[in-house]
Design a protein around this motif. Structure first.
Motif, PDB file in Angstrom:
ATOM      1  N   TYR A 209       0.842  -1.188   0.000  1.00 53.80           N
ATOM      2  CA  TYR A 209       0.000   0.000   0.000  1.00 53.80           C
ATOM      3  C   TYR A 209       0.882   1.245   0.000  1.00 53.80           C
ATOM      4  O   TYR A 209       1.664   1.463   0.920  1.00 53.80           O
ATOM      5  N   GLY A 210       0.720   2.062  -1.041  1.00 54.41           N
ATOM      6  CA  GLY A 210       1.482   3.300  -1.126  1.00 54.41           C
ATOM      7  C   GLY A 210       0.873   4.373  -0.249  1.00 54.41           C
ATOM      8  O   GLY A 210      -0.342   4.510  -0.164  1.00 54.41           O
ATOM      9  N   TRP A 211       1.733   5.130   0.425  1.00 55.69           N
ATOM     10  CA  TRP A 211       1.282   6.285   1.193  1.00 55.69           C
ATOM     11  C   TRP A 211       1.896   7.535   0.579  1.00 55.69           C
ATOM     12  O   TRP A 211       2.922   7.463  -0.097  1.00 55.69           O
ATOM     13  N   GLN A 212       1.276   8.671   0.821  1.00 59.82           N
ATOM     14  CA  GLN A 212       1.718   9.935   0.238  1.00 59.82           C
ATOM     15  C   GLN A 212       1.370  11.064   1.194  1.00 59.82           C
ATOM     16  O   GLN A 212       0.319  11.031   1.835  1.00 59.82           O
ATOM     17  N   CYS A 213       2.230  12.066   1.285  1.00 60.03           N
ATOM     18  CA  CYS A 213       1.864  13.318   1.947  1.00 60.03           C
ATOM     19  C   CYS A 213       1.074  14.110   0.907  1.00 60.03           C
ATOM     20  O   CYS A 213       1.523  14.261  -0.226  1.00 60.03           O
ATOM     21  N   MET A 214      -0.097  14.597   1.274  1.00 58.54           N
ATOM     22  CA  MET A 214      -0.938  15.341   0.342  1.00 58.54           C
ATOM     23  C   MET A 214      -0.778  16.850   0.491  1.00 58.54           C
ATOM     24  O   MET A 214      -1.333  17.613  -0.287  1.00 58.54           O
ATOM     25  N   ALA A 215      -0.010  17.291   1.483  1.00 60.72           N
ATOM     26  CA  ALA A 215       0.225  18.725   1.669  1.00 60.72           C
ATOM     27  C   ALA A 215       1.324  19.170   0.697  1.00 60.72           C
ATOM     28  O   ALA A 215       2.332  18.481   0.559  1.00 60.72           O
ATOM     29  N   PRO A 216       1.166  20.292   0.029  1.00 56.29           N
ATOM     30  CA  PRO A 216       2.165  20.743  -0.938  1.00 56.29           C
ATOM     31  C   PRO A 216       3.407  21.309  -0.236  1.00 56.29           C
ATOM     32  O   PRO A 216       3.636  22.512  -0.195  1.00 56.29           O
ATOM     33  N   CYS A 217       4.211  20.409   0.319  1.00 58.75           N
ATOM     34  CA  CYS A 217       5.333  20.800   1.174  1.00 58.75           C
ATOM     35  C   CYS A 217       6.685  20.671   0.480  1.00 58.75           C
ATOM     36  O   CYS A 217       7.724  20.823   1.109  1.00 58.75           O
ATOM     37  N   GLY A 218       6.692  20.388  -0.819  1.00 57.78           N
ATOM     38  CA  GLY A 218       7.948  20.174  -1.533  1.00 57.78           C
ATOM     39  C   GLY A 218       8.408  21.384  -2.312  1.00 57.78           C
ATOM     40  O   GLY A 218       7.960  22.504  -2.089  1.00 57.78           O
ATOM     41  N   THR A 219       9.296  21.122  -3.237  1.00 56.30           N
ATOM     42  CA  THR A 219       9.837  22.179  -4.084  1.00 56.30           C
ATOM     43  C   THR A 219       8.901  22.430  -5.261  1.00 56.30           C
ATOM     44  O   THR A 219       7.926  21.715  -5.442  1.00 56.30           O
ATOM     45  N   SER A 220       9.181  23.411  -6.043  1.00 59.96           N
ATOM     46  CA  SER A 220       8.446  23.877  -7.225  1.00 59.96           C
ATOM     47  C   SER A 220       7.436  24.929  -6.782  1.00 59.96           C
ATOM     48  O   SER A 220       7.069  24.994  -5.598  1.00 59.96           O
ATOM     49  N   PRO A 221       6.974  25.764  -7.713  1.00 62.51           N
ATOM     50  CA  PRO A 221       6.052  26.840  -7.333  1.00 62.51           C
ATOM     51  C   PRO A 221       4.776  26.349  -6.636  1.00 62.51           C
ATOM     52  O   PRO A 221       4.260  27.007  -5.752  1.00 62.51           O
TER      53      PRO A 221
END
Length: 186
Positions: free
Chosen positions: A151-163
């Motif tokens: 089961y893949g998990w993901q952070c859904m908050a836009p906390c990474g790089t890029s605009p």
């Protein structure tokens, strides 16, 4: 001919011996196994990769049918409000609640969210609030593990790089995404 008391003693000894070997099926039933798992969210500065927060470990396992007591300790004081407001609600945990520094919560104010721990395939969502500056925040929840699989998990908050905040660690396994392997129940 074997005397009756000796025969009874031998039969009893054999029965006790077999029970000791695990062949006795009359054992008391147990509740679900509880497995403790801890993940830590480090800031990019802490791992010497600015703009790249990271969950550690990003990959772990637990048996099917077990209950995982998941503890997430976040060092991240930055916020990343969600684009999809439904992700500010706790879903898929036992009781649809999480404990934030010991207090039961059903959601986190969108403006206070730093990350999420989301497994879409099982309907799990844990919003993680920003930690107070210089401190950590601890989120705990009980999760019932589904059938065996990955089961893949993901952070859904836009906390990474890029605009838009959805690049870099958001699309790199081992940072803001990973895999939970649910093993067959034993």
């Amino acid at each position: 001919m074997t005397p009756r008391p000796l025969m009874i003693a031998m039969t009893t000894a054999m029965a006790l011996g077999l029970a000791g070997c695990g062949l006795n099926t009359a054992s008391p039933s147990k509740g679900p196994t509880v497995i403790a798992r801890t993940m830590v969210i480090y800031t990019g500065q802490e791992i010497h990769k600015p703009g790249w927060p990271q969950y550690r470990p990003a990959f772990w396992s637990a048996p099917a049918g077990s209950t995982v007591q998941l503890t997430i300790i976040s060092h991240d004081s930055g916020t990343a409000p969600l684009m999809m407001l439904q992700d500010d609600k706790v879903r898929g945990t036992i009781g649809d609640t999480e404990m934030i520094d010991g207090k039961a919560e059903r959601s986190v104010n969108n403006q206070d969210i730093a990350h999420t721990f989301t497994i879409p395939a099982i309907g799990l969502n844990l919003p993680i609030p920003a930690a107070p500056a210089g401190h950590t925040v601890t989120v705990t929840a009980k999760i019932r593990m589904p059938q065996a699989g990955r089961y893949g998990w993901q952070c859904m908050a836009p906390c990474g790089t890029s605009p838009m905040g959805m690049g870099g660690p958001m699309v790199t396994p081992g940072y803001m995404q990973g895999t939970i392997t649910v093993t067959p129940a034993s």
